[in-house]
Write an enzyme that holds these catalytic residues in place. Sequence first.
Site, PDB file in Angstrom:
ATOM      1  N   GLY A   1       0.835  -1.203   0.000  1.00 50.05           N
ATOM      2  CA  GLY A   1       0.000   0.000   0.000  1.00 50.05           C
ATOM      3  C   GLY A   1       0.866   1.247   0.000  1.00 50.05           C
TER       4      GLY A   1
ATOM      5  N   SER B   1       1.463   3.264  -2.523  1.00 52.93           N
ATOM      6  CA  SER B   1       1.166   4.233  -3.589  1.00 52.93           C
ATOM      7  C   SER B   1       0.680   5.575  -3.053  1.00 52.93           C
ATOM      8  CB  SER B   1       0.133   3.652  -4.554  1.00 52.93           C
ATOM      9  OG  SER B   1      -1.058   3.327  -3.876  1.00 52.93           O
ATOM     10  N   ARG B   2       0.204   5.605  -1.828  1.00 50.82           N
ATOM     11  CA  ARG B   2      -0.285   6.880  -1.271  1.00 50.82           C
ATOM     12  C   ARG B   2      -0.432   6.752   0.251  1.00 50.82           C
ATOM     13  NH1 ARG B   2      -6.508   6.186  -3.508  1.00 50.82           N
ATOM     14  NH2 ARG B   2      -7.169   4.874  -1.780  1.00 50.82           N
TER      15      ARG B   2
ATOM     16  N   TYR C   1     -15.536  -2.655   9.500  1.00 54.59           N
ATOM     17  CA  TYR C   1     -14.111  -2.266   9.410  1.00 54.59           C
ATOM     18  C   TYR C   1     -13.379  -2.679  10.684  1.00 54.59           C
ATOM     19  CZ  TYR C   1      -9.984   0.812   9.280  1.00 54.59           C
ATOM     20  OH  TYR C   1      -8.705   1.309   9.300  1.00 54.59           O
ATOM     21  N   VAL C   2     -13.998  -2.343  11.805  1.00 54.36           N
ATOM     22  CA  VAL C   2     -13.396  -2.622  13.105  1.00 54.36           C
ATOM     23  C   VAL C   2     -13.157  -4.131  13.268  1.00 54.36           C
ATOM     24  CG1 VAL C   2     -14.004  -2.670  15.562  1.00 54.36           C
ATOM     25  CG2 VAL C   2     -14.273  -0.553  14.252  1.00 54.36           C
ATOM     26  N   ALA C   3     -14.105  -4.937  12.830  1.00 54.97           N
ATOM     27  CA  ALA C   3     -13.967  -6.395  12.957  1.00 54.97           C
ATOM     28  C   ALA C   3     -12.752  -6.893  12.172  1.00 54.97           C
ATOM     29  CB  ALA C   3     -15.240  -7.086  12.471  1.00 54.97           C
ATOM     30  N   THR C   4     -12.512  -6.294  10.995  1.00 51.94           N
ATOM     31  CA  THR C   4     -11.355  -6.744  10.207  1.00 51.94           C
ATOM     32  C   THR C   4     -10.047  -6.341  10.882  1.00 51.94           C
ATOM     33  OG1 THR C   4     -11.195  -4.753   8.767  1.00 51.94           O
ATOM     34  CG2 THR C   4     -12.673  -6.525   8.058  1.00 51.94           C
ATOM     35  N   LYS C   5     -10.080  -5.249  11.643  1.00 53.75           N
ATOM     36  CA  LYS C   5      -8.863  -4.790  12.332  1.00 53.75           C
ATOM     37  C   LYS C   5      -8.641  -5.562  13.643  1.00 53.75           C
ATOM     38  CE  LYS C   5      -7.347  -1.669   9.379  1.00 53.75           C
ATOM     39  NZ  LYS C   5      -6.013  -1.767   8.736  1.00 53.75           N
TER      40      LYS C   5
ATOM     41  N   ASN D   1       0.775  -2.648   5.304  1.00 54.77           N
ATOM     42  CA  ASN D   1       0.006  -1.411   5.511  1.00 54.77           C
ATOM     43  C   ASN D   1      -1.271  -1.349   4.669  1.00 54.77           C
ATOM     44  OD1 ASN D   1      -0.291   1.729   5.815  1.00 54.77           O
ATOM     45  ND2 ASN D   1       0.011   1.383   3.611  1.00 54.77           N
TER      46      ASN D   1
END
Length: 230
Positions: A8, A10-11, A146-150, A82
């Site tokens: 990740g 690229s930006r 999102y939180v679950a994936t983190k 990242n």
Amino acid sequence: MKVAVVTGASRGIGRTIAEMLAEEGYSLALGARNVEELEKLTEGLETEVFYHYLDVSRPESVDDFASRVLWRFGGVDLVVANAGVGYFGRLEEIRDEDFERMLQVNTLGLWRTVKAFLPSLRERRGAVVAVTSDVSARVFPGGGAYVATKWAARALVRTFQMENPEVRFLELRPGAVDTYFAGSGPGKPKEHGFLKPEDVAEALRCLLKLPPDVRVEELMLRSIYQRPEY
Ligand SMILES: NC(=O)c1ccc[n+]([C@@H]2O[C@H](COP(=O)([O-])OP(=O)(O)OC[C@H]3O[C@@H](n4cnc5c(N)ncnc54)[C@H](OP(=O)(O)O)[C@@H]3O)[C@@H](O)[C@H]2O)c1
């Protein structure tokens, strides 16, 4: 010369970390889907850089990227996992494909990236920086998927650490950062609670200067303007 991988790149945070690592004298292997941006980034870096297309949501892309990197450099000392995406909405509203995408990139992508470089990291007694989030150990309405994936990413990092004591795993947990994240763009004022990606890179720069027998397992950093929530 030490070799660092950044996914990740690229930006956003990944790009800024790559710039910091170049200043610190690392040779770099950069991956992302936007190869044009990787090329532009590479032009401004004064270190040896290899860049290649990488989609961490596809196992064959991660394997291809890793074998090219290992062929080019012979091994790696640092992997900054990242790459990440964010889609937000109440749990009954979040779309199936958005939740799946986040799992593929934020959770499985991180697992695949680390796994692909583990033998080399073990051999070189290297380090992994897993960019998760301050929400990898808290929840908030509208962020559940999102939180679950983190949270899952945090669990993977900790398990990797226990299974591979010879590698140092740092879970880097920024709060809100002014990037392109979740379809937004940079330019958000600090007073609204956003760190700059440079703040995250500077914090990492400090940690990388610690002696190699120090293992910092977790760093959470937030703007003083972001409400402290746990
Ligand atoms: N910004 C925040 O507030 C914040 C806070 C805490 C944690 N984080 C985490 O920080 C990390 C970086 O996010 P950011 O804020 O820098 O966002 P960003 O500006 O949107 O950058 C995301 C990076 O991830 C890459 N990426 C996305 N999908 C990918 C895939 N399938 N394969 C490979 N690379 C992929 C993108 O590159 P391509 O599109 O070129 O592939 C891009 O370089 C993420 O893990 C994010 O969850 C962000």
